[in-house]
Design a protein around this motif. Sequence first.
Motif, mmCIF file in Angstrom:
data_model
loop_
_atom_site.group_PDB
_atom_site.id
_atom_site.type_symbol
_atom_site.label_atom_id
_atom_site.label_comp_id
_atom_site.label_asym_id
_atom_site.label_seq_id
_atom_site.Cartn_x
_atom_site.Cartn_y
_atom_site.Cartn_z
ATOM 1 N N LEU A 57 5.742 -9.067 13.178
ATOM 2 C CA LEU A 57 6.591 -7.927 12.846
ATOM 3 C C LEU A 57 6.268 -6.733 13.746
ATOM 4 O O LEU A 57 7.165 -6.057 14.250
ATOM 5 C CB LEU A 57 6.389 -7.555 11.377
ATOM 6 C CG LEU A 57 7.517 -6.805 10.668
ATOM 7 C CD1 LEU A 57 8.776 -7.640 10.617
ATOM 8 C CD2 LEU A 57 7.088 -6.407 9.269
ATOM 9 N N ALA A 58 4.974 -6.479 13.944
ATOM 10 C CA ALA A 58 4.561 -5.372 14.796
ATOM 11 C C ALA A 58 4.989 -5.595 16.249
ATOM 12 O O ALA A 58 5.373 -4.650 16.946
ATOM 13 C CB ALA A 58 3.048 -5.186 14.715
ATOM 14 N N LEU A 59 4.947 -6.836 16.705
ATOM 15 C CA LEU A 59 5.410 -7.148 18.056
ATOM 16 C C LEU A 59 6.884 -6.775 18.206
ATOM 17 O O LEU A 59 7.282 -6.121 19.179
ATOM 18 C CB LEU A 59 5.201 -8.639 18.330
ATOM 19 C CG LEU A 59 5.469 -9.205 19.730
ATOM 20 C CD1 LEU A 59 4.808 -10.572 19.872
ATOM 21 C CD2 LEU A 59 6.959 -9.345 20.046
ATOM 22 N N VAL A 83 15.151 1.189 15.285
ATOM 23 C CA VAL A 83 14.366 0.424 14.310
ATOM 24 C C VAL A 83 13.702 1.374 13.327
ATOM 25 O O VAL A 83 13.142 2.400 13.719
ATOM 26 C CB VAL A 83 13.293 -0.429 15.013
ATOM 27 C CG1 VAL A 83 12.413 -1.131 13.989
ATOM 28 C CG2 VAL A 83 13.943 -1.443 15.954
ATOM 29 N N ALA A 84 13.769 1.025 12.033
ATOM 30 C CA ALA A 84 12.996 1.718 10.998
ATOM 31 C C ALA A 84 12.009 0.716 10.407
ATOM 32 O O ALA A 84 12.308 -0.471 10.293
ATOM 33 C CB ALA A 84 13.910 2.271 9.916
ATOM 34 N N TRP A 85 10.835 1.220 10.021
ATOM 35 C CA TRP A 85 9.734 0.370 9.550
ATOM 36 C C TRP A 85 9.358 0.776 8.137
ATOM 37 O O TRP A 85 9.225 1.956 7.844
ATOM 38 C CB TRP A 85 8.542 0.545 10.491
ATOM 39 C CG TRP A 85 7.278 -0.145 10.076
ATOM 40 C CD1 TRP A 85 6.398 0.264 9.122
ATOM 41 C CD2 TRP A 85 6.732 -1.351 10.611
ATOM 42 N NE1 TRP A 85 5.347 -0.618 9.018
ATOM 43 C CE2 TRP A 85 5.526 -1.614 9.928
ATOM 44 C CE3 TRP A 85 7.165 -2.235 11.605
ATOM 45 C CZ2 TRP A 85 4.743 -2.730 10.213
ATOM 46 C CZ3 TRP A 85 6.372 -3.337 11.885
ATOM 47 C CH2 TRP A 85 5.187 -3.579 11.200
ATOM 48 N N MET A 86 9.151 -0.220 7.253
ATOM 49 C CA MET A 86 8.645 0.045 5.915
ATOM 50 C C MET A 86 7.421 -0.826 5.694
ATOM 51 O O MET A 86 7.507 -2.055 5.703
ATOM 52 C CB MET A 86 9.701 -0.240 4.851
ATOM 53 C CG MET A 86 9.261 0.171 3.454
ATOM 54 S SD MET A 86 10.588 -0.018 2.231
ATOM 55 C CE MET A 86 9.712 0.462 0.730
ATOM 56 N N ALA A 87 6.269 -0.169 5.519
ATOM 57 C CA ALA A 87 5.005 -0.873 5.382
ATOM 58 C C ALA A 87 4.758 -1.290 3.932
ATOM 59 O O ALA A 87 5.473 -0.879 3.017
ATOM 60 C CB ALA A 87 3.851 0.000 5.873
ATOM 61 N N GLN A 88 3.713 -2.091 3.726
ATOM 62 C CA GLN A 88 3.336 -2.508 2.371
ATOM 63 C C GLN A 88 2.883 -1.306 1.550
ATOM 64 O O GLN A 88 3.248 -1.158 0.389
ATOM 65 C CB GLN A 88 2.228 -3.553 2.437
ATOM 66 C CG GLN A 88 1.795 -4.048 1.062
ATOM 67 C CD GLN A 88 0.815 -5.200 1.149
ATOM 68 O OE1 GLN A 88 0.623 -5.790 2.209
ATOM 69 N NE2 GLN A 88 0.186 -5.532 0.050
ATOM 70 N N LEU A 148 11.213 3.760 0.413
ATOM 71 C CA LEU A 148 12.471 3.107 0.744
ATOM 72 C C LEU A 148 13.506 4.144 1.189
ATOM 73 O O LEU A 148 14.213 3.943 2.188
ATOM 74 C CB LEU A 148 12.989 2.315 -0.455
ATOM 75 C CG LEU A 148 14.322 1.583 -0.274
ATOM 76 C CD1 LEU A 148 14.245 0.579 0.861
ATOM 77 C CD2 LEU A 148 14.741 0.890 -1.575
ATOM 78 N N ALA A 149 13.586 5.264 0.466
ATOM 79 C CA ALA A 149 14.519 6.323 0.858
ATOM 80 C C ALA A 149 14.168 6.866 2.237
ATOM 81 O O ALA A 149 15.058 7.143 3.055
ATOM 82 C CB ALA A 149 14.499 7.442 -0.182
ATOM 83 N N ARG A 150 12.884 7.042 2.518
ATOM 84 C CA ARG A 150 12.459 7.536 3.832
ATOM 85 C C ARG A 150 12.864 6.562 4.934
ATOM 86 O O ARG A 150 13.318 6.969 6.016
ATOM 87 C CB ARG A 150 10.949 7.741 3.841
ATOM 88 C CG ARG A 150 10.399 8.279 5.165
ATOM 89 C CD ARG A 150 8.888 8.396 5.115
ATOM 90 N NE ARG A 150 8.268 7.124 4.800
ATOM 91 C CZ ARG A 150 7.022 6.994 4.352
ATOM 92 N NH1 ARG A 150 6.279 8.064 4.144
ATOM 93 N NH2 ARG A 150 6.526 5.808 4.096
ATOM 94 N N MET A 161 10.312 -4.813 7.429
ATOM 95 C CA MET A 161 9.624 -4.516 6.169
ATOM 96 C C MET A 161 8.448 -5.476 6.010
ATOM 97 O O MET A 161 8.619 -6.693 6.057
ATOM 98 C CB MET A 161 10.587 -4.657 4.985
ATOM 99 C CG MET A 161 11.909 -3.927 5.176
ATOM 100 S SD MET A 161 13.065 -4.183 3.801
ATOM 101 C CE MET A 161 12.434 -3.011 2.616
ATOM 102 N N ASP A 162 7.250 -4.905 5.828
ATOM 103 C CA ASP A 162 6.038 -5.713 5.741
ATOM 104 C C ASP A 162 5.521 -5.711 4.302
ATOM 105 O O ASP A 162 4.749 -4.843 3.905
ATOM 106 C CB ASP A 162 4.976 -5.162 6.691
ATOM 107 C CG ASP A 162 3.802 -6.108 6.859
ATOM 108 O OD1 ASP A 162 3.813 -7.194 6.228
ATOM 109 O OD2 ASP A 162 2.868 -5.772 7.613
ATOM 110 N N GLU A 163 5.972 -6.677 3.511
ATOM 111 C CA GLU A 163 5.571 -6.814 2.109
ATOM 112 C C GLU A 163 5.620 -5.478 1.356
ATOM 113 O O GLU A 163 4.622 -5.070 0.748
ATOM 114 C CB GLU A 163 4.172 -7.426 2.018
ATOM 115 C CG GLU A 163 4.087 -8.798 2.655
ATOM 116 C CD GLU A 163 2.776 -9.494 2.311
ATOM 117 O OE1 GLU A 163 2.564 -9.751 1.119
ATOM 118 O OE2 GLU A 163 1.993 -9.765 3.222
ATOM 119 N N PRO A 164 6.759 -4.806 1.369
ATOM 120 C CA PRO A 164 6.806 -3.448 0.813
ATOM 121 C C PRO A 164 6.691 -3.374 -0.702
ATOM 122 O O PRO A 164 6.430 -2.296 -1.235
ATOM 123 C CB PRO A 164 8.166 -2.941 1.278
ATOM 124 C CG PRO A 164 9.000 -4.178 1.415
ATOM 125 C CD PRO A 164 8.054 -5.225 1.925
#
Length: 252
Positions: A57-59, A83-88, A148-150, A161-164
Amino acid sequence: MSSVGFDTPDAAPGIRLSGARLHYEGVALFDNLSLNLPAGRTSCLLGPSGVGKSSLLALLAGLNAAAEGKIEASDGAALQGRVAWMAQQDLLLPWLNVQDNVTLGDRLRRQPPKHARRLHLLEQVGLAERADSVPAALSGGMRQRVALARTLYENQPVIFMDEPFAALDAVTRLELQDLAGGLLAGRTVLLVTHDPLEALRLGHHLLVLTGRPARISEAFAPPGMPPRAPDDPSLLALQARLLAALRRKEGA
């Protein structure tokens, strides 16, 4: 674009990754790995812990300088800036209130917040009345709603999304899955998860990452459109099949 400055992107691109390579402490996590993400669809990636899901995912997000690979969008344009990213973890800043955490990207870019978009999203996630609350005053589920809103506030066509929802209780997790399934419609999404039922509820198609070096195999596409009902008997039957497939691959 809608009157509040937020709408589903009209042209979320498909994404192709080829020739992905990553070594960690002398061990090849990937070697000539390929991946296809269909345009405007949610792909869910499963696999055992430590296989490299988060690294992959990071790649794709351009956040792993040690990894190699060719990333192409179906429209020919670069992914950078789309791209938008949502972390765990929710990663909320404790000194900012809810609304300022949502617009953190604008703050970092030194741009004025888009008030209408922010209010619209806070209403969508059910937190409009908590706009002035600080993270310490929120439950875990509320904090993930802010995250999620951010993520959606950035209004990007591609979301990783990484296991959010992994750290949430079962009921809150189901609620957030329903919310995300609706709000992410039309975007190109890659969701990493350990939870087969979550993947079946939210994914248009499912991918499994296994082995060393890791390889991707496509499991199956659940019927119907996400978010799917968690008590659907056909979905529960597919969950049993998917669990069995994952156990076979882990034991291979």
